[in-house]
Design a protein around this motif. Structure first.
Motif, short mmCIF file in Angstrom:
data_model
loop_
_atom_site.label_atom_id
_atom_site.label_comp_id
_atom_site.label_asym_id
_atom_site.label_seq_id
_atom_site.Cartn_x
_atom_site.Cartn_y
_atom_site.Cartn_z
N ASN A 97 0.80 -1.23 0.00
CA ASN A 97 0.00 0.00 0.00
C ASN A 97 0.83 1.28 0.00
N LEU A 98 1.67 1.43 -1.02
CA LEU A 98 2.42 2.69 -1.13
C LEU A 98 1.54 3.74 -1.80
N PHE A 99 0.72 4.37 -0.98
CA PHE A 99 -0.16 5.46 -1.41
C PHE A 99 0.44 6.80 -1.03
N ASP A 100 0.16 7.82 -1.85
CA ASP A 100 0.48 9.18 -1.42
C ASP A 100 -0.57 9.64 -0.43
N THR A 101 -0.51 10.89 -0.02
CA THR A 101 -1.44 11.39 1.01
C THR A 101 -2.57 12.23 0.41
N TYR A 102 -2.71 12.19 -0.92
CA TYR A 102 -3.72 13.02 -1.60
C TYR A 102 -4.90 12.17 -2.04
N ASP A 103 -6.08 12.76 -2.00
CA ASP A 103 -7.30 12.05 -2.38
C ASP A 103 -7.40 11.97 -3.91
N ASP A 104 -7.59 10.77 -4.41
CA ASP A 104 -7.80 10.54 -5.84
C ASP A 104 -9.24 10.13 -6.03
N GLU A 132 0.83 3.39 -5.96
CA GLU A 132 -0.39 4.09 -6.39
C GLU A 132 -0.22 4.81 -7.72
N ASN A 133 0.93 5.45 -7.94
CA ASN A 133 1.04 6.32 -9.11
C ASN A 133 2.50 6.75 -9.32
N ASN A 134 2.70 7.61 -10.32
CA ASN A 134 4.04 8.11 -10.61
C ASN A 134 4.62 8.93 -9.46
N LEU A 135 3.76 9.63 -8.74
CA LEU A 135 4.25 10.49 -7.65
C LEU A 135 4.99 9.68 -6.60
N TYR A 156 11.94 4.30 -14.06
CA TYR A 156 10.89 3.30 -13.88
C TYR A 156 9.94 3.26 -15.07
N VAL A 157 9.24 2.14 -15.16
CA VAL A 157 8.14 1.98 -16.11
C VAL A 157 6.88 1.73 -15.28
N ASP A 161 -0.88 -0.46 -8.45
CA ASP A 161 -0.35 -0.95 -9.71
C ASP A 161 0.98 -1.68 -9.50
N VAL A 162 1.47 -2.26 -10.59
CA VAL A 162 2.84 -2.79 -10.63
C VAL A 162 3.72 -1.80 -11.38
N ALA A 163 5.02 -1.94 -11.20
CA ALA A 163 5.98 -1.08 -11.88
C ALA A 163 7.31 -1.82 -11.97
N LEU A 164 8.19 -1.30 -12.79
CA LEU A 164 9.54 -1.84 -12.89
C LEU A 164 10.54 -0.71 -12.72
N LEU A 165 11.38 -0.81 -11.69
CA LEU A 165 12.52 0.08 -11.54
C LEU A 165 13.71 -0.54 -12.26
N TYR A 166 14.53 0.31 -12.87
CA TYR A 166 15.69 -0.23 -13.55
C TYR A 166 16.86 0.75 -13.49
N ASP A 167 18.05 0.19 -13.45
CA ASP A 167 19.29 0.95 -13.46
C ASP A 167 19.57 1.34 -14.91
N THR A 168 19.52 2.62 -15.20
CA THR A 168 19.65 3.09 -16.58
C THR A 168 21.03 2.84 -17.18
N THR A 169 22.00 2.54 -16.34
CA THR A 169 23.35 2.29 -16.86
C THR A 169 23.50 0.85 -17.37
N VAL A 170 22.55 -0.02 -17.01
CA VAL A 170 22.69 -1.43 -17.41
C VAL A 170 21.46 -1.98 -18.13
#
Length: 314
Positions: free
Chosen positions: A15-22, A75-78, A96-97, A108-117
């Motif tokens: 539950n990584l939510f921000d603190t703003y109401d959507d 939750e989102n890009n933020l 990230y994607v 949602d799901v997401a993918l973090l990635y090291d841009t150097t590799v």
């Protein structure tokens, strides 16, 4: 010749939510004025802790932070921007994607990635079509597919968060079977395009390695699951009362066993269950140190441990 080791990880962030109401999602539990009192202070504390955990996955073996990290329950890009700008990740070359999914809770799901590799070539999402008994659509998380070059080798990465067991394991099993079938369709599409494709399938599957949905996914697609040996009576990625589950897994196509010069191959798999991620006292000692237990704030990391595999370049 020296071999180089790299980490590929998956982590459900709880539950990584921000603190703003959507207005478009059901995020009312995670607002400053909610019963849970999800304040900016609590939010940034969680962000900082998750950044510390992510930066250390596999570091003991590779001396580096992970090359790829699949995430669930963002939750989102933020929140992803805040995570990457946090104390322990700000100096890392991560991007990230992420796509917003139709999930009713807005996670949602997401993918973090090291841009150097890792260089992203194509990314897209695939909906999982499941229905309630009355025929209405049960909106859940999309499956994220990212195609790119990892250390100059083409790989396909699928990030999943399959339907939960909230209404009972057997009652909800058909929904996870449907997710497995959708994942299989994606894999077959990839293989039709590239018969030799190297594919990583990671996620919170809400099922264990020997559950029907995972067996269906493996048997239909010639996959290997290194996580199958990590589940025991006193070890897993998430614990419900006194029972451990290993819902978080990373599977891969069997061509990761091939040892070819300058190509990536599988080395090992592990849980990242360091002591700082654990409840350190009480009846749930040793379980993941959660942010909340029900409505009670605990100030921990997540209700899941991360998992990871090590790849080596020969």
């Amino acid at each position: 010749m020296t071999k180089s080791l790299f980490t590929v990880a998956f982590y459900n962030l709880e539950n990584l939510f921000d603190t703003y109401d959507d207005d478009l999602t059901n995020d009312n539990d995670f607002l400053p004025n909610s019963v849970k009192r999800w304040t900016p202070k609590r939010y940034h504390n969680k962000i900082r802790k998750l950044g510390f955990a992510i930066s250390n996955i596999g570091k003991a073996e590779t001396n580096e932070s992970p090359a790829l990290i699949g995430l669930a329950e963002v939750e989102n890009n933020l929140v992803l921007d805040d995570l990457l700008n946090s104390e322990h990740l700000a100096d890392k070359p991560y991007d990230y994607v992420h796509f917003d999914s139709p999930d009713e809770r807005g996670i949602d799901v997401a993918l973090l990635y090291d841009t150097t590799v890792f260089e992203v070539e194509v990314s897209e999402v695939f909906p999982v079509h499941i229905y309630d008994e009355n025929g209405s659509i049960d909106y859940t998380r999309d499956i994220l597919l990212v195609k790119g070059f990892l250390y100059n080798e083409m790989v396909y990465v699928m990030v999943n968060h399959w339907p939960s067991r909230h209404d009972g394991e057997l009652e909800t099993e058909p929904k996870r079977i449907a997710a497995a079938e959708q994942a299989s369709e994606i894999i077959q599409t990839i293989k039709n395009e590239n018969a030799e494709a190297k594919i990583l399938i990671m996620g919170d599957f809400n099922d264990d390695p020997f559950s029907n949905s995972i067996k269906h996914l493996m048997n239909s697609n010639d996959l290997y699951n290194p996580m199958a040996t990590l589940l025991s009576d006193d070890s897993g990625t998430t614990r419900h009362f006194d029972e451990w589950n290993l819902f978080d897994q990373i599977l891969f196509s069997t061509n990761f066993f091939e040892t070819i010069p300058n190509r990536l191959s599988f080395s090992s798999a592990a849980l990242f269950d360091e002591d700082f991620l654990k409840q350190y006292r009480g009846p749930f000692k040793g379980a993941p140190f959660r942010t909340y237990v029900g409505k009670k704030y605990k100030g921990g990391y997540s209700d899941h441990f991360p998992v990871y595999i090590l790849l080596e370049q020969n």
